[in-house]
Design an enzyme around this catalytic site. Structure first.
Site, PDB file in Angstrom:
ATOM      1  N   THR A   1      -2.704  27.731 -17.056  1.00 29.55           N
ATOM      2  CA  THR A   1      -3.209  27.754 -18.801  1.00 29.55           C
ATOM      3  C   THR A   1      -2.451  26.443 -19.998  1.00 29.55           C
ATOM      4  OG1 THR A   1      -2.802  29.830 -19.115  1.00 29.55           O
ATOM      5  CG2 THR A   1      -3.282  28.247 -20.905  1.00 29.55           C
TER       6      THR A   1
ATOM      7  N   GLU B   1      -2.660  30.770  -6.364  1.00 30.49           N
ATOM      8  CA  GLU B   1      -3.548  30.286  -8.133  1.00 30.49           C
ATOM      9  C   GLU B   1      -4.661  30.591  -7.328  1.00 30.49           C
ATOM     10  OE1 GLU B   1      -2.313  29.680 -11.243  1.00 30.49           O
ATOM     11  OE2 GLU B   1      -4.860  29.799 -10.883  1.00 30.49           O
TER      12      GLU B   1
ATOM     13  N   GLU C   1      -7.382  33.679 -42.355  1.00 34.32           N
ATOM     14  CA  GLU C   1      -5.758  34.177 -41.527  1.00 34.32           C
ATOM     15  C   GLU C   1      -5.569  35.667 -42.065  1.00 34.32           C
ATOM     16  OE1 GLU C   1      -3.504  34.026 -39.100  1.00 34.32           O
ATOM     17  OE2 GLU C   1      -2.681  35.708 -39.832  1.00 34.32           O
TER      18      GLU C   1
ATOM     19  N   LYS D   1      -2.225  18.897 -27.116  1.00 37.45           N
ATOM     20  CA  LYS D   1      -1.526  17.420 -27.220  1.00 37.45           C
ATOM     21  C   LYS D   1      -2.571  16.481 -26.799  1.00 37.45           C
ATOM     22  CE  LYS D   1      -0.003  20.390 -28.535  1.00 37.45           C
ATOM     23  NZ  LYS D   1       0.379  21.431 -27.968  1.00 37.45           N
TER      24      LYS D   1
ATOM     25  N   GLY E   1      -7.576  32.529 -37.540  1.00 37.07           N
ATOM     26  CA  GLY E   1      -5.786  33.034 -37.098  1.00 37.07           C
ATOM     27  C   GLY E   1      -5.399  31.595 -37.872  1.00 37.07           C
TER      28      GLY E   1
ATOM     29  N   HIS F   1      21.765   6.350 -36.898  1.00 41.51           N
ATOM     30  CA  HIS F   1      21.277   5.411 -38.067  1.00 41.51           C
ATOM     31  C   HIS F   1      20.165   4.186 -38.009  1.00 41.51           C
ATOM     32  CE1 HIS F   1      20.572   4.696 -42.308  1.00 41.51           C
ATOM     33  NE2 HIS F   1      19.977   3.548 -41.942  1.00 41.51           N
TER      34      HIS F   1
ATOM     35  N   LEU G   1      -3.872  23.330 -10.025  1.00 38.96           N
ATOM     36  CA  LEU G   1      -2.484  24.149 -10.475  1.00 38.96           C
ATOM     37  C   LEU G   1      -2.348  23.766 -11.791  1.00 38.96           C
ATOM     38  CD1 LEU G   1      -0.080  22.929  -7.235  1.00 38.96           C
ATOM     39  CD2 LEU G   1      -1.532  25.015  -7.454  1.00 38.96           C
TER      40      LEU G   1
HETATM   41  P1  FAD Z   1      -0.484  30.472 -16.835  1.00 40.65           P
HETATM   42  O1  FAD Z   1       0.116  29.377 -17.624  1.00 40.65           O
HETATM   43  O2  FAD Z   1      -1.609  31.620 -18.186  1.00 40.65           O
HETATM   44  O3  FAD Z   1      -0.910  30.727 -15.971  1.00 40.65           O
HETATM   45  C1  FAD Z   1      -1.082  31.149 -15.345  1.00 40.65           C
HETATM   46  C2  FAD Z   1      -1.968  31.245 -13.474  1.00 40.65           C
HETATM   47  O4  FAD Z   1      -2.314  32.670 -13.154  1.00 40.65           O
HETATM   48  C3  FAD Z   1      -3.160  31.126 -14.185  1.00 40.65           C
HETATM   49  O5  FAD Z   1      -3.488  29.461 -13.926  1.00 40.65           O
HETATM   50  C4  FAD Z   1      -4.252  32.068 -13.193  1.00 40.65           C
HETATM   51  O6  FAD Z   1      -5.522  30.964 -13.115  1.00 40.65           O
HETATM   52  C5  FAD Z   1      -3.445  32.355 -12.599  1.00 40.65           C
HETATM   53  N1  FAD Z   1      -3.790  33.967 -12.242  1.00 40.65           N
HETATM   54  C6  FAD Z   1      -3.631  35.278 -12.683  1.00 40.65           C
HETATM   55  N2  FAD Z   1      -3.839  35.802 -12.164  1.00 40.65           N
HETATM   56  C7  FAD Z   1      -4.205  35.509 -11.013  1.00 40.65           C
HETATM   57  C8  FAD Z   1      -4.535  36.544 -10.078  1.00 40.65           C
HETATM   58  N3  FAD Z   1      -4.205  37.771  -9.757  1.00 40.65           N
HETATM   59  N4  FAD Z   1      -4.300  35.560  -8.900  1.00 40.65           N
HETATM   60  C9  FAD Z   1      -4.341  34.043  -8.669  1.00 40.65           C
HETATM   61  N5  FAD Z   1      -4.007  33.522 -10.220  1.00 40.65           N
HETATM   62  C10 FAD Z   1      -3.987  34.274 -11.013  1.00 40.65           C
HETATM   63  N6  FAD Z   1       3.239  26.484 -25.151  1.00 40.65           N
HETATM   64  C11 FAD Z   1       4.497  25.895 -25.183  1.00 40.65           C
HETATM   65  O7  FAD Z   1       5.354  25.911 -24.978  1.00 40.65           O
HETATM   66  N7  FAD Z   1       3.735  24.541 -25.723  1.00 40.65           N
HETATM   67  C12 FAD Z   1       2.731  24.136 -26.360  1.00 40.65           C
HETATM   68  O8  FAD Z   1       1.684  23.430 -27.108  1.00 40.65           O
HETATM   69  C13 FAD Z   1       1.245  25.522 -26.240  1.00 40.65           C
HETATM   70  N8  FAD Z   1       0.446  24.928 -26.259  1.00 40.65           N
HETATM   71  C14 FAD Z   1      -0.941  25.766 -25.603  1.00 40.65           C
HETATM   72  C15 FAD Z   1      -2.384  24.953 -26.509  1.00 40.65           C
HETATM   73  C16 FAD Z   1      -3.095  26.196 -25.674  1.00 40.65           C
HETATM   74  C17 FAD Z   1      -4.980  26.176 -26.362  1.00 40.65           C
HETATM   75  C18 FAD Z   1      -2.894  27.671 -25.807  1.00 40.65           C
HETATM   76  C19 FAD Z   1      -3.763  28.009 -25.613  1.00 40.65           C
HETATM   77  C20 FAD Z   1      -1.400  28.076 -24.997  1.00 40.65           C
HETATM   78  C21 FAD Z   1      -0.369  26.208 -25.366  1.00 40.65           C
HETATM   79  N9  FAD Z   1       0.829  26.894 -25.508  1.00 40.65           N
HETATM   80  C22 FAD Z   1       1.355  26.189 -25.049  1.00 40.65           C
HETATM   81  C23 FAD Z   1       0.985  28.289 -24.115  1.00 40.65           C
HETATM   82  C24 FAD Z   1       1.223  28.054 -22.614  1.00 40.65           C
HETATM   83  O9  FAD Z   1       0.150  27.341 -22.143  1.00 40.65           O
HETATM   84  C25 FAD Z   1       1.718  29.476 -21.767  1.00 40.65           C
HETATM   85  O10 FAD Z   1       2.800  29.726 -22.298  1.00 40.65           O
HETATM   86  C26 FAD Z   1       1.999  29.142 -20.227  1.00 40.65           C
HETATM   87  O11 FAD Z   1       0.925  28.135 -19.910  1.00 40.65           O
HETATM   88  C27 FAD Z   1       2.085  30.567 -19.799  1.00 40.65           C
HETATM   89  O12 FAD Z   1       2.731  30.546 -19.142  1.00 40.65           O
HETATM   90  P2  FAD Z   1       2.889  31.211 -17.523  1.00 40.65           P
HETATM   91  O13 FAD Z   1       3.039  30.697 -16.272  1.00 40.65           O
HETATM   92  O14 FAD Z   1       3.676  32.730 -17.909  1.00 40.65           O
HETATM   93  O15 FAD Z   1       1.110  31.469 -17.361  1.00 40.65           O
HETATM   94  P1  NAI Z   2      -1.161  33.453 -32.787  1.00 41.89           P
HETATM   95  O1  NAI Z   2      -0.427  34.669 -32.565  1.00 41.89           O
HETATM   96  O2  NAI Z   2       0.135  32.459 -33.032  1.00 41.89           O
HETATM   97  O3  NAI Z   2      -1.889  33.761 -34.336  1.00 41.89           O
HETATM   98  C1  NAI Z   2      -3.596  34.545 -34.408  1.00 41.89           C
HETATM   99  C2  NAI Z   2      -2.821  34.555 -36.100  1.00 41.89           C
HETATM  100  O4  NAI Z   2      -3.747  35.362 -35.632  1.00 41.89           O
HETATM  101  C3  NAI Z   2      -2.277  35.165 -36.344  1.00 41.89           C
HETATM  102  O5  NAI Z   2      -1.472  34.848 -37.473  1.00 41.89           O
HETATM  103  C4  NAI Z   2      -2.610  36.572 -36.935  1.00 41.89           C
HETATM  104  O6  NAI Z   2      -2.349  37.422 -37.989  1.00 41.89           O
HETATM  105  C5  NAI Z   2      -4.344  36.443 -36.492  1.00 41.89           C
HETATM  106  N1  NAI Z   2      -4.905  37.099 -36.287  1.00 41.89           N
HETATM  107  C6  NAI Z   2      -5.637  38.587 -35.901  1.00 41.89           C
HETATM  108  N2  NAI Z   2      -6.457  38.921 -36.107  1.00 41.89           N
HETATM  109  C7  NAI Z   2      -7.383  38.907 -37.319  1.00 41.89           C
HETATM  110  C8  NAI Z   2      -8.289  38.724 -37.659  1.00 41.89           C
HETATM  111  N3  NAI Z   2      -9.068  40.036 -37.356  1.00 41.89           N
HETATM  112  N4  NAI Z   2      -8.497  37.452 -38.916  1.00 41.89           N
HETATM  113  C9  NAI Z   2      -8.007  37.178 -39.179  1.00 41.89           C
HETATM  114  N5  NAI Z   2      -6.522  36.519 -38.438  1.00 41.89           N
HETATM  115  C10 NAI Z   2      -6.382  37.265 -37.481  1.00 41.89           C
HETATM  116  O7  NAI Z   2      -1.851  33.576 -31.354  1.00 41.89           O
HETATM  117  P2  NAI Z   2      -2.863  31.992 -31.461  1.00 41.89           P
HETATM  118  O8  NAI Z   2      -2.757  30.875 -32.167  1.00 41.89           O
HETATM  119  O9  NAI Z   2      -4.026  32.392 -30.292  1.00 41.89           O
HETATM  120  O10 NAI Z   2      -1.722  31.298 -30.341  1.00 41.89           O
HETATM  121  C11 NAI Z   2      -2.074  32.314 -29.219  1.00 41.89           C
HETATM  122  C12 NAI Z   2      -0.023  31.721 -28.373  1.00 41.89           C
HETATM  123  O11 NAI Z   2      -0.162  30.648 -27.246  1.00 41.89           O
HETATM  124  C13 NAI Z   2       1.191  31.942 -29.200  1.00 41.89           C
HETATM  125  O12 NAI Z   2       1.415  33.297 -29.044  1.00 41.89           O
HETATM  126  C14 NAI Z   2       1.646  30.910 -28.899  1.00 41.89           C
HETATM  127  O13 NAI Z   2       2.735  30.820 -28.642  1.00 41.89           O
HETATM  128  C15 NAI Z   2       0.930  30.441 -28.115  1.00 41.89           C
HETATM  129  N6  NAI Z   2       0.469  28.178 -28.192  1.00 41.89           N
HETATM  130  C16 NAI Z   2       1.718  27.732 -27.987  1.00 41.89           C
HETATM  131  C17 NAI Z   2       1.310  26.297 -28.702  1.00 41.89           C
HETATM  132  C18 NAI Z   2       2.795  25.789 -29.387  1.00 41.89           C
HETATM  133  O14 NAI Z   2       3.705  26.230 -28.515  1.00 41.89           O
HETATM  134  N7  NAI Z   2       2.285  24.526 -29.913  1.00 41.89           N
HETATM  135  C19 NAI Z   2       0.187  25.857 -29.319  1.00 41.89           C
HETATM  136  C20 NAI Z   2      -0.912  26.355 -28.549  1.00 41.89           C
HETATM  137  C21 NAI Z   2      -0.642  28.361 -28.301  1.00 41.89           C
END
Ligand code: FAD
Ligand code: NAI
Length: 465
Positions: A43, A35, A203, A53, A180, A444, A40
């Site tokens: 994202t 990593e 959007e 959250k 978005g 309930h 650890l």
């Molecule tokens: P990641 O969590 O992205 O982890 C990958 C790791 O690999 C990173 O730490 C990176 O540094 C490391 N890495 C990459 N390349 C290399 C390399 N070559 N060598 C060493 N290390 C490397 N999902 C939900 O289900 N619920 C949510 O509420 C939610 N909220 C989110 C809110 C935000 C703001 C964002 C951005 C995302 C959210 N997500 C949520 C999405 C969720 O974070 C991701 O789907 C999830 O983290 C993916 O897990 P992953 O293990 O595939 O990758």
């Molecule tokens: P998203 O795919 O959910 O939404 C992106 C939006 O941007 C779409 O509705 C798209 O039509 C719009 N868009 C694209 N280009 C545009 C433009 N030029 N102008 C205006 N609108 C445009 O992606 P988002 O919100 O960035 O999240 C990324 C990922 O992270 C998601 O796939 C989601 O699964 C994950 N995530 C999950 C969460 C959860 O489970 N609660 C919370 C946050 C992220």
């Protein structure tokens, strides 16, 4: 002497990678996890699920105090924002949880190799300045923000930011434009709206939350508007320029037409995420990504290269932490010679706004494309607990096969929809019919009774409406 340094090397310690590493170690495999971050958890724990959250939870309280929801219950308060403390509790949650993963690594004897990993060949990986070999390598490198052409993100300045920058804003922007109307835009837009920002969501599509059920998307838009968000649907952002402390955004109708501008103190770019494979050295092992930059795998998460596996955001499917985690367990079990399976048809999705928005399985539109369906709906307004708690918004919707009654999809908007959706997912995993759910005793008064009533509504016989 062993042929390889490790049985399993996992690249990336997000929810996919760290879970895969722990499960592999639990199964007796000698495991390391590379990593590049200093902590650890990937994202999800560092800049995603957990910190977002933390801010959503804290601002929910602030909003309830500010918007009169507390006063309605006889609690008169005038909230005063201490943003620094709010940020501190967010950072503390991240610190504790990322530290927790480090503890689990130690406990399970997973070696953390801190550095960026690059393939030399299918069994040899350079991590920082160290080279290690492994019989199996799991790519779990996750995803990063999709950039928008003509828009430069600078989280340090705090004017044009991505989700990481939007979590860290040092002050509440007066006016924030969210590009978005997806999950990130609505969650983080809600955070800053609750703290007093004027929030405008731009959007591209003609509705929010692509991928969700049509009625749910419409209802969500109504609720966000009622809460004070301005929605500019069907608008495409074409550029953002920054002058001093202000950003000017240019946009035009997605279907063509005159462009217009918007000025804001902060612009959040949240138009999706893309898989991380840059610098990973996939050429060295002859592994190509698909058109969306994802690594394709078989059902067992093996790639086309022997001994190389992939999971999480870097492979196709929803970019969700729980999907990545389940794939992490499955891939480790497959490597250990067991049968690791993930049912990709039943990955729940939750938007953690207030109310929450959740769904699992097919949308009504997708289900109708496949055949005849029956739909049952029940409004939260008629659910005794939601009504008592002053939480009237939303509904539950159940879509069942018209012939077999098997449940095909469940969608909810409710304050605790994210918790409610688990029972629906479990029922569907066991092949439940709407009748099975309707005849299951629900405690309930709970919000979950709305799921039972929606199931009863599939046959036209809900009680409380
Ligand atoms: P990641 O969590 O992205 O982890 C990958 C790791 O690999 C990173 O730490 C990176 O540094 C490391 N890495 C990459 N390349 C290399 C390399 N070559 N060598 C060493 N290390 C490397 N999902 C939900 O289900 N619920 C949510 O509420 C939610 N909220 C989110 C809110 C935000 C703001 C964002 C951005 C995302 C959210 N997500 C949520 C999405 C969720 O974070 C991701 O789907 C999830 O983290 C993916 O897990 P992953 O293990 O595939 O990758
Ligand atoms: P998203 O795919 O959910 O939404 C992106 C939006 O941007 C779409 O509705 C798209 O039509 C719009 N868009 C694209 N280009 C545009 C433009 N030029 N102008 C205006 N609108 C445009 O992606 P988002 O919100 O960035 O999240 C990324 C990922 O992270 C998601 O796939 C989601 O699964 C994950 N995530 C999950 C969460 C959860 O489970 N609660 C919370 C946050 C992220």
């Amino acid at each position: 002497m062993a042929e390889y340094d490790y049985d399993v090397l996992v690249i990336g310690a997000g929810p996919g990678g760290y879970v895969a590493a722990i499960r592999a170690a639990q199964l007796g495999l000698k495991t390391a996890c590379a990593e590049s971050r200093e902590t650890l958890g990937g994202t999800c724990l560092n800049v995603g699920c957990i910190p977002s959250k933390a801010m959503l939870h804290a601002t929910e309280y602030f909003d309830a105090a500010a918007n009169g929801a507390m006063a309605k219950m006889g609690i008169k308060v005038t909230p005063e924002l201490d943003l620094e403390t709010m940020h501190a509790q967010r950072r503390d949650a991240v610190k504790q949880l990322t530290g927790g993963v480090a503890f689990l690594f130690k406990k399970n004897k997973v070696d953390w190799l801190n550095g960026f990993a690059k393939f030399q060949d299918a069994h040899t990986v350079k991590v920082g300045d160290k080279t290690v070999t492994a019989k199996n390598v799991v790519i779990a490198t996750g995803s990063t923000v999709t950039p928008l052409a003509n828009v430069e993100i600078d989280n340090a300045k705090g004017i044009v930011v991505d989700s990481t920058g939007a979590l860290e804003l040092p002050a509440v922007p007066k006016k924030m434009v969210v590009i978005g109307g997806g999950v990130i835009g609505l969650e983080l837009g809600s955070v800053w709206r609750r703290l007093g920002a004027e929030v405008i969501v731009v959007e591209f599509l003609d509705q929010l939350l692509p991928g969700m059920d049509g009625e749910i998307r419409k209802e969500a838009a109504k609720i966000f508007k009622k809460q004070g968000m301005e929605l500019r649907l069907g608008m495409k952002v074409t550029g953002v320029s920054v002058k001093g402390k202000k950003a000017t955004l240019t946009m035009e109708p997605s279907k063509g037409g005159d462009s217009e501008t918007l000025t804001a103190d902060c612009v959040l770019v949240s138009i999706g995420r893309r898989p991380n494979t840059d610098g990973l050295g996939l050429d060295a092992i002859g592994l190509k990504t698909n058109q969306r930059g994802q690594i394709e795998t078989d059902h067992d998460f093996s790639t086309r290269v022997d001994g190389v596996w992939a999971i999480g955001d870097v492979i196709p499917g929803p970019m969700l932490a729980h999907k990545a985690e389940d794939e992490g367990i499955a891939v480790a079990e497959n490597i250990a010679g067991m049968t690791g399976i993930v049912n990709h048809d039943l990955i729940p999705g939750v938007v953690y706004t207030l109310p929450e928005i959740a769904g699992v399985g097919l949308t009504e539109e997708a289900a109708r494309e496949k055949g005849e369906v029956k739909v049952g709906k029940f409004p939260m307004l008629a659910n005794s607990r939601a009504k008592t708690n002053h939480e009237p918004d939303g509904f539950v919707k159940i879509i069942a096969d018209a012939e077999t009654d098997r449940v095909l999809g469940v969608w909810c908007i409710a304050t605790v929809a994210g918790t409610m959706i688990s029972q629906a997912t479990q029922a569907m995993e066991f092949g439940a019919t709407s009748e099975d759910i309707a005849y299951t005793c629900h405690a309930h008064p709970t919000h979950s009774e709305a799921i039972k009533e929606a199931a009863m509504a599939v046959t036209g016989k809900p009680i409380h409406i």
